[in-house]
Design a protein around this motif. Structure first.
Motif, short mmCIF file in Angstrom:
data_model
loop_
_atom_site.label_atom_id
_atom_site.label_comp_id
_atom_site.label_asym_id
_atom_site.label_seq_id
_atom_site.Cartn_x
_atom_site.Cartn_y
_atom_site.Cartn_z
N ILE A 73 0.84 -1.20 0.00
CA ILE A 73 0.00 0.00 0.00
C ILE A 73 0.87 1.25 0.00
CG2 ILE A 73 -1.61 1.33 1.43
CD1 ILE A 73 -2.88 -1.36 2.20
N HIS A 74 1.95 1.24 0.76
CA HIS A 74 2.85 2.40 0.76
C HIS A 74 3.51 2.60 -0.60
CE1 HIS A 74 2.69 1.98 5.24
NE2 HIS A 74 2.54 3.28 5.10
N VAL A 75 3.91 1.51 -1.24
CA VAL A 75 4.53 1.62 -2.56
C VAL A 75 3.52 2.19 -3.56
CG1 VAL A 75 5.43 0.25 -4.48
CG2 VAL A 75 6.24 -0.17 -2.17
N LEU A 76 2.28 1.70 -3.53
CA LEU A 76 1.26 2.21 -4.44
C LEU A 76 0.96 3.68 -4.17
CD1 LEU A 76 -1.20 -0.80 -4.57
CD2 LEU A 76 0.42 -0.08 -6.32
N LEU A 77 0.97 4.08 -2.90
CA LEU A 77 0.75 5.49 -2.55
C LEU A 77 1.86 6.36 -3.10
CD1 LEU A 77 -0.95 7.54 -1.02
CD2 LEU A 77 0.42 7.04 1.00
N VAL A 78 3.09 5.94 -3.00
CA VAL A 78 4.22 6.70 -3.53
C VAL A 78 4.12 6.80 -5.05
CG1 VAL A 78 6.72 6.66 -3.85
CG2 VAL A 78 5.75 6.23 -1.60
N ILE A 79 3.75 5.72 -5.71
CA ILE A 79 3.60 5.74 -7.17
C ILE A 79 2.49 6.71 -7.57
CG2 ILE A 79 2.88 4.35 -9.15
CD1 ILE A 79 4.36 2.01 -7.86
N ALA A 80 1.38 6.74 -6.83
CA ALA A 80 0.28 7.65 -7.13
C ALA A 80 0.72 9.11 -6.97
CB ALA A 80 -0.91 7.36 -6.23
N VAL A 81 1.46 9.41 -5.91
CA VAL A 81 1.95 10.77 -5.70
C VAL A 81 2.90 11.18 -6.81
CG1 VAL A 81 3.37 12.21 -4.17
CG2 VAL A 81 1.58 10.75 -3.22
N ILE A 82 3.79 10.29 -7.23
CA ILE A 82 4.72 10.59 -8.32
C ILE A 82 3.94 10.83 -9.61
CG2 ILE A 82 6.52 9.59 -9.78
CD1 ILE A 82 7.63 8.27 -7.23
N VAL B 107 0.86 11.99 -9.93
CA VAL B 107 0.20 13.30 -9.84
C VAL B 107 1.21 14.42 -10.03
CG1 VAL B 107 -0.98 14.86 -8.24
CG2 VAL B 107 -1.72 12.50 -8.45
N LEU B 108 2.37 14.32 -9.41
CA LEU B 108 3.41 15.35 -9.57
C LEU B 108 3.88 15.42 -11.02
CD1 LEU B 108 5.52 14.91 -6.32
CD2 LEU B 108 3.95 16.76 -6.90
N PHE B 109 4.05 14.28 -11.65
CA PHE B 109 4.48 14.27 -13.06
C PHE B 109 3.45 14.95 -13.94
CE2 PHE B 109 4.68 12.19 -17.24
CZ PHE B 109 5.96 12.56 -17.60
N ARG B 110 2.17 14.70 -13.65
CA ARG B 110 1.11 15.32 -14.44
C ARG B 110 1.07 16.82 -14.22
NH1 ARG B 110 -4.78 12.79 -15.54
NH2 ARG B 110 -3.81 11.87 -17.33
N LEU B 111 1.30 17.28 -13.00
CA LEU B 111 1.31 18.72 -12.72
C LEU B 111 2.51 19.39 -13.36
CD1 LEU B 111 0.23 18.82 -8.97
CD2 LEU B 111 -1.08 19.58 -10.95
N ILE B 112 3.67 18.74 -13.31
CA ILE B 112 4.88 19.31 -13.89
C ILE B 112 4.79 19.35 -15.40
CG2 ILE B 112 7.36 18.90 -14.21
CD1 ILE B 112 7.39 17.87 -11.32
#
Length: 50
Positions: A29-38, A40-45
């Motif tokens: 779950i922590h790995v999937l959460l980190v992937i989701a945050v990355i 979202v950040l990639f999409r914003l950047i």
């Protein structure tokens, strides 16, 4: 007395397996959460927006 020790050993092994499974799932779950945050950040950047 031997059967009591056998039952205690079985309960401890089952508890250990549940603990290992719960720990590995929480790690996943922590790995999937980190992937989701990355993602979202990639999409914003990249400028596409959310």
């Amino acid at each position: 007395m031997n059967s009591l020790l056998y039952y205690i050993a079985i309960i401890l092994v089952i508890g250990w397996l549940i603990g290992v499974f719960a720990y590995s799932v929480s790690g996943l779950i922590h790995v999937l959460l980190v992937i989701a945050v990355i993602a979202v950040l990639f999409r914003l950047i990249s400028g596409r927006g959310v």
